[in-house]
Design an enzyme around this catalytic site. Structure first.
Site, mmCIF file in Angstrom:
data_model
loop_
_atom_site.group_PDB
_atom_site.id
_atom_site.type_symbol
_atom_site.label_atom_id
_atom_site.label_comp_id
_atom_site.label_asym_id
_atom_site.label_seq_id
_atom_site.Cartn_x
_atom_site.Cartn_y
_atom_site.Cartn_z
ATOM 1 N N ASP A 161 12.270 -11.973 5.154
ATOM 2 C CA ASP A 161 11.837 -13.081 6.005
ATOM 3 C C ASP A 161 11.277 -12.572 7.329
ATOM 4 O O ASP A 161 12.001 -11.993 8.134
ATOM 5 C CB ASP A 161 13.028 -14.004 6.270
ATOM 6 N N ASP A 397 4.284 -16.368 8.360
ATOM 7 C CA ASP A 397 5.657 -16.375 7.853
ATOM 8 C C ASP A 397 5.698 -16.085 6.365
ATOM 9 O O ASP A 397 4.979 -16.703 5.578
ATOM 10 C CB ASP A 397 6.300 -17.734 8.144
#
Length: 543
Positions: A161, A397
């Protein structure tokens, strides 16, 4: 030679035992003559006070000289090996979490992904949480495999992440609330590893830069120890919230092992790596490897081992279009992406990173416009910059599936897309409702649908033309008792325009497929280059 009833050892293997740290005196020695044959010189003298205090003066000097030489050569070899690993790139496989999903229908997969993308993005715009810095969701799409531990390594699978900066594991005993239907998890036995003290800078980083004195007071250190900075109490538990879940964790440190795929150096060992050990979680059953910009992130801690490896990383996500066969293929994650590979023209375009005072771990960039067909749609000001409150910008992201746009520019994109598609294809509102997407069309028996091109124009004159499968995906859907071909625009609205706090938009991983996306932390920029990601993985595996 016999000394006090004990012979000096003559076997070279004993010398090797001495150099490798194995005990050669675990039992009374019967042969010590090897000491006089390490570097044969005539006239060795021997004196003995007792069988256990045998001193071969000249020979021991030779042994010492040999040991120094051996140690030096060993140091050189290990240093060269370390230099090789730390100065070259290391690649790992990223696995998509949907490869073994039980949800068979593509619309259901898309609906689940769109719901998660919306939930993660809107958490930043919840007025009740406006003053809390929250990272994006914990990366629900791609996982990496690592190991933790010094003596008994424990393999672990974590979400990768870029929207958060903490590495954490679910630890036994572990309770996950609202985790029904989530991926299965196995807690790890990590609680016995050393804890991070309250006066550590990692403890302060985990608690939003709260001073160590305050943290040690919370940890119930005495005033004397706080004043003298001599408190070893563990760092207080931390609360860490994601877009659609949260954890409470304690900080520990232990060796983290990263596989390198190099025969001579199968893994990198990061000693005293700081991580979270969570015993309670809300909707977060799997741990997270945070790759954001904070001090606790994996790249930041990797920099202590090798500045090169920690200062630049990239990934190349294989295009899957929710096709189960493609979901099985690994996508390469490259640590220490070589400067030469970037500079020598692999067709990267770069856009500068923007600092975010409220969300310092975000990789925020500025977007100036979106092109649909021949029309260039200017982006609003809050997509171009980040203000002093930390609002605005576009977050790149890896953990959000679909790109989220502010409603104004999203509506303009839909209108222009519909202008190009509406006259040629039948719109299907039922599919839009089933998937959570904005524009879906039937396109009959035609083998190839004609959709307008879409390009993103980032700051720094960095334009990224998306391949059609990154923004318009086709699949079969039941309609009128038969299967029909449907295509949908894979971009979503970020919600209420009036609620402008937090990031203005996110660039989701679905739109990043088929690109190598490089995060250059030294030069503070993000780069994009079209790639055949499966071929890149194969070439890296061969090398």
């Amino acid at each position: 030679m016999v000394v006090g009833g004990y012979e000096c050892m003559t076997h070279e293997s004993k010398l090797a035992d001495l150099f490798t740290g194995r005990s050669v005196l675990s039992s009374p020695p019967t042969n010590l003559s090897f000491l006089s044959t390490v570097l044969p010189v005539p006239g060795a003298s021997v004196s003995c006070a007792s069988p256990w205090f045998c001193f071969c003066s000249t020979s021991l000097m030779k042994v010492a000289a040999g040991f120094v030489l051996f140690s030096f050569l060993l140091f050189v070899i290990l240093s060269l090996q370390l230099l090789y690993v730390s100065s070259s790139s290391v690649f790992l496989p990223l696995s998509h979490t949907l490869w073994n999903t039980q949800i068979a229908e593509t619309p259901n997969l898309i609906k689940a992904s769109s719901a998660r993308s919306t939930a993660r993005f809107r958490r930043h715009h919840d007025r009740q949480h406006r003053e809390i810095s929250l990272p994006l969701s914990s990366g629900s799409d791609y996982t990496i495999s690592l190991s933790v531990g010094s003596h008994q390594m424990q393999p672990a699978t974590l979400y990768m992440d870029t929207g958060s900066d903490l590495v954490w594991f679910p630890c036994h005993p572990f309770e996950c609330i609202l985790c029904e239907g989530k991926p299965k998890f196995t807690p790890y036995n990590l609680s016995s590893f050393p804890t991070v003290p309250c006066d550590s800078h990692f403890c302060s980083a985990a608690h939003s830069s709260l001073p160590s004195s305050d943290l040690c007071a919370i940890a119930k250190c005495s005033l004397d120890n706080i004043e003298t900075s001599d408190c070893s109490s563990p760092c207080p538990p931390l609360y860490y919230a994601y877009g659609d879940g949260s954890i409470v964790a304690n900080l520990h440190h232990e060796s983290l092992l990263i596989p390198t795929s190099k025969p001579n150096s199968p893994y990198i060992r990061l000693r005293n790596f700081t991580f979270g050990c969570a015993h309670t979680a809300l909707a977060e059953p799997i741990g997270v490897a945070g790759f954001g910009r904070g001090a606790l992130s994996l790249p930041a801690q990797l920099s202590a081992f090798s500045r090169h490896l920690g200062s630049r990383f990239s990934y190349c996500l294989i295009s899957h279009s929710f096709n189960s066969n493609r979901l099985h293929q690994p996508s390469p994650l490259i640590l220490g992406r070589s400067e030469t590979a970037i500079v020598e023209g692999e067709k990267f375009v770069f856009t500068p990173m923007l600092d975010n005072p409220k969300h310092p771990y975000f990789y925020s960039v500025g977007l100036e416009a979106v092109s649909v067909g021949r029309k260039r749609i200017p982006a609003p000001e809050n997509m171009r910059t980040v203000n002093h409150k930390g609002d605005g910008g576009v977050v790149v992201d890896s953990g959000t599936t679909f790109t989220m746009l502010p409603p104004g520019i999203y509506a303009a994109v839909l209108d222009e897309f519909d202008n190009n598609m509406g006259g040629k294809y039948e719109r299907t509102v039922a599919t839009e409702e089933a998937t959570g997407l904005g524009r879906c069309y039937f396109y009959g028996e035609k083998k190839k649908v004609t959709a307008p091109g879409v390009a993103l124009h980032f700051a720094g004159n960095a334009s990224v033309a998306l391949p059609r499968r990154n923004y318009f995906t086709g699949f079969l859907r039941e309609s009128g008792g038969r299967k029909r071909k449907v295509g949908c625009l894979m971009v979503m609205s970020g919600g209420d325009e009036a609620d402008s706090g937090g990031p203005a938009a996110t660039l989701g991983n679905f739109q990043q497929q088929g690109f190598e996306v490089v995060y250059d932390l030294e030069r503070r920029r993000v780069g994009f280059a079209r790639r055949q990601c499966a071929s890149l993985w194969e070439s890296l595996s061969r090398d």
